[in-house]
Design a protein around this motif. Structure first.
Motif, PDB file in Angstrom:
ATOM      1  N   GLY A 319      -9.641  -5.557  10.124  1.00 53.53           N
ATOM      2  CA  GLY A 319      -9.231  -6.882   9.674  1.00 53.53           C
ATOM      3  C   GLY A 319     -10.195  -7.548   8.710  1.00 53.53           C
ATOM      4  N   GLN A 320     -11.314  -6.881   8.403  1.00 50.91           N
ATOM      5  CA  GLN A 320     -12.299  -7.479   7.499  1.00 50.91           C
ATOM      6  C   GLN A 320     -11.745  -7.674   6.100  1.00 50.91           C
ATOM      7  OE1 GLN A 320     -16.077  -5.448   7.509  1.00 50.91           O
ATOM      8  NE2 GLN A 320     -16.896  -6.603   5.785  1.00 50.91           N
ATOM      9  N   VAL A 321     -10.956  -6.696   5.649  1.00 54.50           N
ATOM     10  CA  VAL A 321     -10.292  -6.818   4.353  1.00 54.50           C
ATOM     11  C   VAL A 321      -8.839  -6.394   4.500  1.00 54.50           C
ATOM     12  CG1 VAL A 321     -12.358  -6.443   2.950  1.00 54.50           C
ATOM     13  CG2 VAL A 321     -11.002  -4.487   3.675  1.00 54.50           C
ATOM     14  N   LYS A 322      -7.981  -6.995   3.711  1.00 55.14           N
ATOM     15  CA  LYS A 322      -6.576  -6.627   3.679  1.00 55.14           C
ATOM     16  C   LYS A 322      -6.284  -6.001   2.317  1.00 55.14           C
ATOM     17  CE  LYS A 322      -5.174 -10.418   6.727  1.00 55.14           C
ATOM     18  NZ  LYS A 322      -4.350 -11.657   6.844  1.00 55.14           N
ATOM     19  N   PRO A 323      -5.523  -4.911   2.273  1.00 52.68           N
ATOM     20  CA  PRO A 323      -5.263  -4.240   1.001  1.00 52.68           C
ATOM     21  C   PRO A 323      -4.772  -5.178  -0.098  1.00 52.68           C
ATOM     22  CG  PRO A 323      -4.523  -2.865   2.791  1.00 52.68           C
ATOM     23  CD  PRO A 323      -4.944  -4.166   3.415  1.00 52.68           C
ATOM     24  N   GLY A 324      -3.872  -6.088   0.250  1.00 49.91           N
ATOM     25  CA  GLY A 324      -3.304  -6.980  -0.751  1.00 49.91           C
ATOM     26  C   GLY A 324      -4.291  -7.960  -1.356  1.00 49.91           C
ATOM     27  N   ASP A 325      -5.436  -8.162  -0.693  1.00 45.17           N
ATOM     28  CA  ASP A 325      -6.450  -9.087  -1.209  1.00 45.17           C
ATOM     29  C   ASP A 325      -7.442  -8.401  -2.148  1.00 45.17           C
ATOM     30  OD1 ASP A 325      -5.333 -11.101   0.336  1.00 45.17           O
ATOM     31  OD2 ASP A 325      -6.693 -10.748   2.026  1.00 45.17           O
ATOM     32  N   LEU A 326      -7.346  -7.081  -2.259  1.00 42.69           N
ATOM     33  CA  LEU A 326      -8.334  -6.324  -3.025  1.00 42.69           C
ATOM     34  C   LEU A 326      -7.978  -6.174  -4.496  1.00 42.69           C
ATOM     35  CD1 LEU A 326      -8.811  -3.452  -0.411  1.00 42.69           C
ATOM     36  CD2 LEU A 326     -10.350  -5.380  -0.796  1.00 42.69           C
ATOM     37  N   TYR A 327      -6.729  -6.446  -4.840  1.00 36.74           N
ATOM     38  CA  TYR A 327      -6.271  -6.176  -6.196  1.00 36.74           C
ATOM     39  C   TYR A 327      -5.281  -7.233  -6.678  1.00 36.74           C
ATOM     40  CZ  TYR A 327      -1.797  -4.594  -4.235  1.00 36.74           C
ATOM     41  OH  TYR A 327      -0.578  -4.548  -3.593  1.00 36.74           O
ATOM     42  N   THR A 328      -5.023  -7.193  -7.964  1.00 36.02           N
ATOM     43  CA  THR A 328      -3.985  -8.026  -8.550  1.00 36.02           C
ATOM     44  C   THR A 328      -3.315  -7.267  -9.687  1.00 36.02           C
ATOM     45  OG1 THR A 328      -3.483 -10.102  -9.687  1.00 36.02           O
ATOM     46  CG2 THR A 328      -5.626  -9.123 -10.144  1.00 36.02           C
ATOM     47  N   ASN A 329      -1.993  -7.423  -9.797  1.00 38.06           N
ATOM     48  CA  ASN A 329      -1.239  -6.899 -10.937  1.00 38.06           C
ATOM     49  C   ASN A 329      -0.895  -8.013 -11.926  1.00 38.06           C
ATOM     50  OD1 ASN A 329      -0.974  -4.074 -10.222  1.00 38.06           O
ATOM     51  ND2 ASN A 329       0.417  -4.721  -8.586  1.00 38.06           N
ATOM     52  N   GLU A 330      -1.487  -9.182 -11.701  1.00 41.93           N
ATOM     53  CA  GLU A 330      -1.166 -10.369 -12.504  1.00 41.93           C
ATOM     54  C   GLU A 330      -1.412 -10.151 -13.994  1.00 41.93           C
ATOM     55  OE1 GLU A 330      -2.878 -14.935 -13.152  1.00 41.93           O
ATOM     56  OE2 GLU A 330      -3.516 -13.751 -11.405  1.00 41.93           O
ATOM     57  N   PHE A 331      -2.429  -9.371 -14.338  1.00 36.51           N
ATOM     58  CA  PHE A 331      -2.810  -9.216 -15.739  1.00 36.51           C
ATOM     59  C   PHE A 331      -2.174  -7.994 -16.397  1.00 36.51           C
ATOM     60  CE2 PHE A 331      -6.042 -11.587 -13.482  1.00 36.51           C
ATOM     61  CZ  PHE A 331      -6.165 -12.706 -14.289  1.00 36.51           C
ATOM     62  N   ASN A 332      -1.333  -7.293 -15.656  1.00 35.04           N
ATOM     63  CA  ASN A 332      -0.677  -6.108 -16.190  1.00 35.04           C
ATOM     64  C   ASN A 332       0.678  -6.493 -16.762  1.00 35.04           C
ATOM     65  OD1 ASN A 332       0.471  -3.587 -16.719  1.00 35.04           O
ATOM     66  ND2 ASN A 332      -0.506  -2.646 -14.943  1.00 35.04           N
ATOM     67  N   GLY A 333       0.764  -6.552 -18.092  1.00 36.25           N
ATOM     68  CA  GLY A 333       2.002  -6.957 -18.754  1.00 36.25           C
ATOM     69  C   GLY A 333       2.953  -5.817 -19.024  1.00 36.25           C
ATOM     70  N   TYR A 334       2.608  -4.601 -18.590  1.00 39.10           N
ATOM     71  CA  TYR A 334       3.518  -3.477 -18.823  1.00 39.10           C
ATOM     72  C   TYR A 334       4.647  -3.540 -17.805  1.00 39.10           C
ATOM     73  CZ  TYR A 334       5.103   1.067 -20.320  1.00 39.10           C
ATOM     74  OH  TYR A 334       5.879   2.071 -20.845  1.00 39.10           O
ATOM     75  N   PRO A 335       5.918  -3.406 -18.242  1.00 37.41           N
ATOM     76  CA  PRO A 335       7.051  -3.527 -17.322  1.00 37.41           C
ATOM     77  C   PRO A 335       6.966  -2.537 -16.170  1.00 37.41           C
ATOM     78  CG  PRO A 335       7.798  -3.515 -19.607  1.00 37.41           C
ATOM     79  CD  PRO A 335       6.350  -3.138 -19.618  1.00 37.41           C
ATOM     80  N   ALA A 336       7.091  -3.042 -14.972  1.00 33.45           N
ATOM     81  CA  ALA A 336       6.984  -2.180 -13.794  1.00 33.45           C
ATOM     82  C   ALA A 336       8.207  -1.294 -13.623  1.00 33.45           C
ATOM     83  CB  ALA A 336       6.797  -3.030 -12.541  1.00 33.45           C
ATOM     84  N   SER A 337       9.326  -1.714 -14.170  1.00 32.62           N
ATOM     85  CA  SER A 337      10.583  -1.017 -13.918  1.00 32.62           C
ATOM     86  C   SER A 337      10.920   0.033 -14.952  1.00 32.62           C
ATOM     87  CB  SER A 337      11.729  -2.025 -13.857  1.00 32.62           C
ATOM     88  OG  SER A 337      11.807  -2.741 -15.086  1.00 32.62           O
ATOM     89  N   ALA A 338      10.185   0.081 -16.062  1.00 30.76           N
ATOM     90  CA  ALA A 338      10.556   1.007 -17.128  1.00 30.76           C
ATOM     91  C   ALA A 338       9.331   1.707 -17.680  1.00 30.76           C
ATOM     92  CB  ALA A 338      11.273   0.266 -18.248  1.00 30.76           C
ATOM     93  N   ALA A 339       9.385   3.022 -17.695  1.00 30.84           N
ATOM     94  CA  ALA A 339       8.310   3.804 -18.306  1.00 30.84           C
ATOM     95  C   ALA A 339       8.695   4.090 -19.752  1.00 30.84           C
ATOM     96  CB  ALA A 339       8.096   5.103 -17.539  1.00 30.84           C
ATOM     97  N   ALA A 340       8.888   3.023 -20.522  1.00 32.78           N
ATOM     98  CA  ALA A 340       9.330   3.171 -21.901  1.00 32.78           C
ATOM     99  C   ALA A 340       8.252   3.814 -22.742  1.00 32.78           C
ATOM    100  CB  ALA A 340       9.683   1.794 -22.474  1.00 32.78           C
ATOM    101  N   ALA A 341       8.671   4.568 -23.731  1.00 32.61           N
ATOM    102  CA  ALA A 341       7.714   5.194 -24.638  1.00 32.61           C
ATOM    103  C   ALA A 341       6.977   4.114 -25.413  1.00 32.61           C
ATOM    104  CB  ALA A 341       8.445   6.119 -25.597  1.00 32.61           C
TER     105      ALA A 341
END
Length: 355
Positions: A319-341
């Motif tokens: 319980g010292q750390v939770k996985p969701g508190d370790l990272y953020t995808n906030e700064f990733n502007g690449y679309p999560a739903s499409a692996a467009a070229a």
């Protein structure tokens, strides 16, 4: 866990406390302005995803400033936490340790992983008597750094094959620079060596060694490491951070959608342009970055396995750390739903070969 890992953890803990206390980060260029320069460490003879992203034009007016090379992920993220560089990358277990120790950093994008083509194998000489986990008792295993990806994988392998904690403690992981690992195996300075990526394939092409096991054998396909940036930097430079993370995401997808030969050629070009007298021979063996998720987006699962592993070994508390508190995808502007070229921006160089 071996004593070497515990020393590595204590070092990370010390860095975490120091980083939390001083709260250092690259300062903005002035009131209301954001830095356009990102200091980083490279890897000799290799091209990192940020270096590729910059060469492809994905960073716009944001520039990288190389301050030297490293062979250690934990060292790289320690340097990021204390403000010596602006981003650093390491195995996710090392990232968990650093944040659990109090370092004010956040993982922002996955940059390497494991798949059928990109994996780390534990190799022995072809005629070695080592055939099983139990045969590793009392043996030296060379890896790039201690307390990180390779040592964690080794520990999991030994546990799954029934070795007791006392027996595991007799297996001796030692530091060997990646570029020297193949030679160290062949000269019998170590009994086992960890090889990955282009260095692995170059060694296999020379013959005379065979695999004992790999991280892909143990865990299948997964993203294994992330770049971290200090919370302060993210707060002061959100647009620069977004440019960096999104650019790296685009570079990941560019490697997926571009012919392998072109990726390799561009890598060679980048290494030659930077003029550091590096050997490019190993680059021809490149196959994959191994990142599992589209655009390097991070998931809870990529951290949970290492949080659980560290709790089990008593290095962090439940319980010292939770996985969701370790990272953020906030700064990733690449679309999560499409692996467009993705296409590279025009380069000032007439030839665009690279990886």
């Amino acid at each position: 866990m071996p004593a070497t890992s515990r020393r590595q953890f204590l070092a990370l803990a010390a860095v975490g406390v120091a980083a939390a206390a001083c709260g250092r980060a690259t300062a903005s260029g002035g009131a209301g302005s954001e830095t356009k320069k990102l200091r980083y460490q490279g890897w000799a003879g290799q091209v990192t995803l940020p270096e590729l992203a910059e060469d492809l034009g994905y960073f716009g007016d944001v520039k990288l400033e190389w301050v030297g090379n490293t062979i250690s992920g934990p060292q790289d993220i320690q340097s990021a936490a204390t403000g010596q560089i602006d981003f650093g990358g390491a195995f996710n277990g090392a990232v968990v340790k650093l944040i659990a120790a109090g370092a004010p950093v956040k993982a922002v994008i996955s940059y390497y992983g494991v798949d059928e083509a990109a994996y780390n194998g534990f190799y022995v000489l072809e005629d070695s008597p080592i055939r099983s986990a139990r045969d590793l008792i009392g043996k030296k295993i060379g890896m790039n750094t201690l307390g990180a990806h390779s040592e964690a994988i080794l520990d999991i392998y030994l546990q799954r094959n029934g070795l007791s904690p006392a027996e595991i403690a007799k297996v001796e992981p030692i530091v060997v620079p990646p570029v020297n690992t193949d030679q160290s195996i062949r000269q019998k300075q170590i009994e086992v060596g960890v090889l990955g990526g282009v260095l692995r394939d170059k060694a296999l092409a020379a013959g005379g060694i065979r695999p004992l096991f790999s991280d892909y054998d143990l865990l299948g396909r997964f993203s294994a490491g992330t770049y971290v940036i200090t919370n302060r930097f993210l707060k002061q430079n959100p647009n620069t951070a977004r440019t960096f993370v999104t650019g790296v995401a685009k570079a990941i997808e560019w490697t997926r959608t571009t012919p392998r030969e072109e990726v390799i050629a561009r890598s060679v070009e980048i290494v030659k342009k930077r003029g550091r007298n590096e050997d490019t021979a190993a680059l021809k063996f490149w196959k994959s970055a191994g990142v599992a998720e589209t655009g390097g987006r991070i998931t809870d699962e990529e951290f949970k396995i290492w949080v659980d592993w560290l709790v089990e070994h008593g290095d962090i508390k439940a319980g010292q750390v939770k996985p969701g508190d370790l990272y953020t995808n906030e700064f990733n502007g690449y679309p999560a739903s499409a692996a467009a070229a993705v296409s590279p921006s025009p380069s000032p160089s007439p030839s665009q070969s690279r990886s």
